[in-house]
Design a protein around this motif. Structure first.
Motif, short mmCIF file in Angstrom:
data_model
loop_
_atom_site.label_atom_id
_atom_site.label_comp_id
_atom_site.label_asym_id
_atom_site.label_seq_id
_atom_site.Cartn_x
_atom_site.Cartn_y
_atom_site.Cartn_z
N ARG A 356 7.00 1.52 4.12
CA ARG A 356 6.03 2.40 3.47
C ARG A 356 6.66 3.31 2.42
NH1 ARG A 356 2.21 2.92 8.72
NH2 ARG A 356 1.28 0.91 8.35
N ASP A 357 7.97 3.43 2.50
CA ASP A 357 8.66 4.23 1.50
C ASP A 357 8.77 3.52 0.16
OD1 ASP A 357 9.18 6.65 2.46
OD2 ASP A 357 11.10 6.15 3.39
N ARG A 358 8.67 2.19 0.24
CA ARG A 358 8.82 1.43 -1.00
C ARG A 358 7.58 1.55 -1.85
NH1 ARG A 358 10.03 -3.35 2.46
NH2 ARG A 358 11.89 -2.68 3.55
N PRO A 359 7.71 1.42 -3.17
CA PRO A 359 6.52 1.51 -4.01
C PRO A 359 5.56 0.35 -3.71
CG PRO A 359 8.45 0.87 -5.30
CD PRO A 359 8.93 1.21 -3.94
N VAL A 360 4.28 0.60 -3.90
CA VAL A 360 3.26 -0.41 -3.70
C VAL A 360 3.52 -1.56 -4.67
CG1 VAL A 360 0.82 -0.84 -4.11
CG2 VAL A 360 1.55 1.21 -2.87
N ALA A 361 3.39 -2.79 -4.17
CA ALA A 361 3.71 -3.93 -5.03
C ALA A 361 2.63 -4.18 -6.08
CB ALA A 361 3.91 -5.17 -4.17
N LYS A 362 1.37 -3.95 -5.69
CA LYS A 362 0.30 -4.26 -6.63
C LYS A 362 -1.02 -3.68 -6.12
CE LYS A 362 -2.10 -8.18 -8.74
NZ LYS A 362 -2.08 -9.65 -8.93
N GLN A 363 -1.87 -3.27 -7.06
CA GLN A 363 -3.20 -2.82 -6.67
C GLN A 363 -4.21 -3.59 -7.51
OE1 GLN A 363 -4.11 1.49 -6.98
NE2 GLN A 363 -4.02 1.33 -4.76
N LYS A 364 -5.27 -4.02 -6.87
CA LYS A 364 -6.24 -4.83 -7.61
C LYS A 364 -7.65 -4.41 -7.22
CE LYS A 364 -7.61 -9.57 -8.42
NZ LYS A 364 -7.32 -10.99 -8.18
N ASP A 365 -8.50 -4.17 -8.21
CA ASP A 365 -9.90 -3.81 -7.94
C ASP A 365 -10.81 -4.97 -8.32
OD1 ASP A 365 -9.87 -1.00 -7.07
OD2 ASP A 365 -8.89 -0.69 -9.01
N THR A 366 -11.73 -5.29 -7.42
CA THR A 366 -12.76 -6.28 -7.77
C THR A 366 -14.08 -5.74 -7.24
OG1 THR A 366 -12.96 -7.64 -5.80
CG2 THR A 366 -11.05 -8.04 -7.18
N ARG A 367 -15.17 -6.45 -7.46
CA ARG A 367 -16.46 -5.94 -6.99
C ARG A 367 -17.12 -6.94 -6.06
NH1 ARG A 367 -17.54 -1.27 -8.91
NH2 ARG A 367 -19.68 -1.19 -8.15
N ASN A 370 -22.57 -3.86 -4.72
CA ASN A 370 -22.35 -2.62 -5.46
C ASN A 370 -21.07 -1.91 -5.04
OD1 ASN A 370 -24.62 -2.73 -7.12
ND2 ASN A 370 -25.92 -2.09 -5.40
N MET A 371 -20.21 -2.65 -4.38
CA MET A 371 -19.00 -2.01 -3.84
C MET A 371 -17.77 -2.34 -4.69
SD MET A 371 -19.43 -2.65 0.25
CE MET A 371 -19.43 -4.43 0.13
N ASN A 372 -16.92 -1.33 -4.83
CA ASN A 372 -15.61 -1.59 -5.42
C ASN A 372 -14.68 -2.03 -4.28
OD1 ASN A 372 -13.73 -1.49 -7.67
ND2 ASN A 372 -12.71 0.06 -6.41
N ILE A 373 -14.06 -3.15 -4.45
CA ILE A 373 -13.13 -3.65 -3.42
C ILE A 373 -11.72 -3.47 -3.95
CG2 ILE A 373 -12.45 -5.65 -2.03
CD1 ILE A 373 -15.35 -4.78 -1.54
N ARG A 374 -10.99 -2.59 -3.32
CA ARG A 374 -9.62 -2.35 -3.78
C ARG A 374 -8.61 -2.97 -2.81
NH1 ARG A 374 -7.62 3.29 -6.05
NH2 ARG A 374 -8.72 2.36 -7.80
N LEU A 375 -7.77 -3.84 -3.35
CA LEU A 375 -6.72 -4.44 -2.53
C LEU A 375 -5.40 -3.78 -2.90
CD1 LEU A 375 -7.53 -8.27 -2.91
CD2 LEU A 375 -8.49 -6.62 -1.32
N THR A 376 -4.76 -3.17 -1.92
CA THR A 376 -3.45 -2.56 -2.17
C THR A 376 -2.39 -3.38 -1.45
OG1 THR A 376 -4.50 -0.41 -2.36
CG2 THR A 376 -2.11 -0.44 -2.08
N PHE A 377 -1.57 -4.04 -2.20
CA PHE A 377 -0.52 -4.88 -1.63
C PHE A 377 0.70 -3.99 -1.41
CE2 PHE A 377 -3.41 -7.56 -3.87
CZ PHE A 377 -3.56 -8.66 -3.06
N LYS A 378 1.02 -3.73 -0.13
CA LYS A 378 2.04 -2.74 0.18
C LYS A 378 3.45 -3.31 0.07
CE LYS A 378 -0.55 0.77 1.57
NZ LYS A 378 -0.42 2.12 1.01
#
Ligand SMILES: [Zn+2]
Length: 652
Positions: A356-367, A370-378
């Motif tokens: 968890r100390d490492r920076p997030v690898a990638k963040q991606k938003d899709t829909r 009516n919802m925003n779906i955010r994927l956070t690749f840790k």
């Protein structure tokens, strides 16, 4: 139990460049305890380790600064906070009553009271926003072995245990072992040393049996005569003061006979237990074997046991391991394997926590809708799962929205406008909270067939069942988990995540896990969900609940000529219940079923859900039918029944 926080004084001492240390106080019973919390400097939630020292005066500063007191120095050598902070863990310790800034008298307290204090410390930490409550663990040495097991067995927040030189027998037996070992090191012949051990145990057993002061004194004097010529302060009669105190304070007396094996058999979180082969204070042989046997009995597969042949009680390389040798030392340093084992244990079981100390690898938003779906690749390693992840999330959301007849709702009744997915890499597990799902992806399969995909499909279902409409209390955990897993397996089959050719086998595996679960036939499915039992009865709650869901689906379809199904009950719960003022209970499920089928399911629930009778799965799924399905002779089954079986078992 909630802790009253008297005041939180933020004093900042610098432990090292990356930690902030804060002095706090918390209450345990009538004790006001002074604690020390070290947090990694990085903003965010941190996993935490609670430090449980051994016997004697140990200060809360022992683990952060070596100090001048030998007991502190010794604890510092094996529990150095800097090591844990480097791995991203917050650290917490407190002054025992009568030590440092905690009033009271530690010498008057039992291991039971020490366990209460540990629970109060856990409670205190659950109120701290900087602490990741999903990852709290214990580190303890020596006497901590009588403190940690009951807490780890009973308190869900404890997620791992690191036990250093911990006993697996009673205080009386360990004291007797110490006496025997000391006599042997002094050159006393082995028969006499063994006799000393036995007489010591006898002295305590007779006290427990209720002998009078006179009898106890006479027996002690007789014992002393049998061991003439041996230094024997341990065999001296009880003073009248001790005798009176022990015989009137049953709780204290019983603490000397408390055997931690009782609770070790109930610990299902990862355990690392290390023993020194030259330990003369806690018997490493009975310790190692006791931990091994008890944790095997617990069905705990996440156990690492180490015996370091040349290490003593404090994990240092030793010649004899005697108290004299330890006392003569000017510096304490554990053998290198000690820290390596801790590091490996934490990395193996909690890779995401350490990552968890490492920076997030990638963040991606899709829909979706009516919802925003955010994927956070840790973790970088999760990226290769991206396509598959998105695909499963979309298909699950679409299928469930259709099944329930709407999107998941917030507490205020409005539909979700976003869902966050946090994706970690590690052992298969997942978690759902309102508008949030965390999932660990990786190549492993649980029980040989359950993959991260099935876990994800399961957690997404919880956004409706549990997070949109919720069970009233633990007694409906079987339905919450059972129905969720039922739909997870069905969708995994539908999405091709699980092999469709093996559909029937998937259900029979669940059936066998239910039948061989702890408590099957003796604990009711409702009672099995109790917070303190849920872990030990996990298979009963999950697979028992899953089979009830299967039976309900079959029954609803049977009574309605396959016009209605469990889907309609789920839809009914979604429509009529929520997570605030209209949570559901068993009664509501009965009402829903009555409305759907016109039948009363009360007798079924009384016997198999409220009662502990084994589910009559055979009555609902006959062997003949399953054989026909397996042999591809499904056409021989009567038409309506065939359609029901196809729908329920997700057959092609
Ligand atoms: Zn679940």
């Amino acid at each position: 139990m909630r802790v009253l926080i008297q005041f939180a004084l933020i004093v900042v001492l610098c432990l090292n460049a990356t930690a902030v240390v804060e002095k706090i106080t918390f209450r345990s019973g009538t004790n006001q305890l002074a604690g020390l919390l070290a947090l990694p400097e990085r903003i965010g939630k941190h996993p935490v380790v609670l430090f449980v020292p051994g016997d004697g005066p140990v200060s809360k500063e022992a683990f952060s600064t070596p100090g001048t007191n030998r007991n502190d120095q010794l604890h510092h050598s094996v529990g150095k906070w800097a090591r844990f902070l480097d791995m991203g863990f917050a650290c917490f310790a407190w002054d025992k009553p009568g030590i440092g800034e905690s009033p009271g008298d530690w010498e008057k307290e039992t291991v039971f009271e020490r366990a209460d204090q540990l629970i109060a410390a856990i409670d205190y930490l659950t109120n701290r926003t900087e602490i990741d409550q999903s990852l709290m663990g214990l580190w303890g040495i020596s006497q901590a072995g009588w403190v940690m097991p009951s807490v780890a067995a009973e308190i869900d927040e404890v997620k791992f245990v690191i036990a250093v030189s911990c006993p697996a027998q009673t205080i009386v037996e360990e004291s007797a072992y110490l006496i025997e070992q000391q006599l042997l090191k002094q050159g006393v012949e082995s028969e006499k040393a063994t006799l000393a051990r036995e007489l010591y145990i006898r002295k305590w057993v007779s006290l427990r049996a209720g002998v009078s002061f006179g009898e106890a004194t006479r027996a002690a004097m007789h014992n002393q005569r049998q061991l003439a010529g041996v230094e024997q302060p341990w065999l001296a009669p009880f003073t009248r003061e001790d005798f009176n105190m022990l015989s009137t304070n049953r709780n204290r007396l019983e603490s000397f006979f408390y055997n931690p094996l009782r609770h070790l058999t109930e610990i299902n979180v990862p355990v690392l237990a290390m023993f020194g082969g030259k330990d003369t204070q806690v018997n490493p042989g009975t310790g190692f074997e006791g931990y091994k046997k008890a944790l095997t009995q617990a069905g705990n597969r996440n156990v690492i046991l180490k015996e370091f042949k040349h290490a003593d009680h404090v994990m240092a390389a030793a010649k004899t391991g005697s108290l004299e040798e330890i006392k003569a030392r000017t510096a304490f340093r554990p053998i290198p394997e000690y820290w390596i084992s801790i590091q490996e244990f934490l990395e193996q079981h909690f890779p995401t926590a350490l990552g968890r100390d490492r920076p997030v690898a990638k963040q991606k938003d899709t829909r979706f809708a009516n919802m925003n779906i955010r994927l956070t690749f840790k973790d970088r390693r999760t990226l290769e799962y991206e396509l598959n992840l998105e695909n499963i999330i979309r298909r699950s959301l679409a299928s469930y929205t259709n099944l329930f007849g709407g999107l998941p709702r917030k507490e205020n009744g409005n539909f979700y406008d976003y869902i966050d997915f946090d994706i970690y890499y590690g052992n298969i597990s997942g978690e759902a909270d309102p508008q949030f799902v965390a999932i660990d992806v990786g190549p492993q399969k649980v029980f040989g067939y359950l993959t991260w995909e099935t876990a994800l499909i399961h957690e997404i279902f919880h956004l409706w069942s549990a997070e949109t409409f919720r069970y009233k209390d633990y007694r409906e955990q079987w339905f919450n988990e059972g129905a969720t897993e039922y739909y997870a397996i069905k969708h995994a089959l539908r999405f091709g995540v699980l092999d469709r050719a093996e559909a029937v086998d998937v259900w029979s595996r669940s059936l066998s896990m239910y039948l061989t679960a702890n408590g099957a036939g003796s604990v009711s499915l409702r009672e099995a969900g109790r917070k303190d039992l849920k872990r030990q009865n996990y298979f009963l709650v999950c697979h028992g609940g899953l089979l009830v869901a299967l039976i309900l689906d079959l029954e609803i379809r049977h009574f309605t000529q396959n016009q209605r199904s469990l889907d309609d009950l789920m839809r009914w719960l979604y429509k009529n219940h929520n997570r605030t003022n209209k949570m559901y209970g068993l009664d509501d499920i009965v009402v829903g079923l009555q409305q759907l089928t016109g039948r009363d399911f009360t007798p079924f629930f009384s016997r198999h859900v409220h009662g502990s009778d084994i589910l009559p799965v055979g009555k609902f799924l006959s062997r003949m039918e399953l054989e026909a399905i397996r042999e591809g002779k499904i056409d021989e089954i009567e038409a309506t029944r065939r359609e029901i079986l196809k729908a329920v078992l997700e057959l092609p």
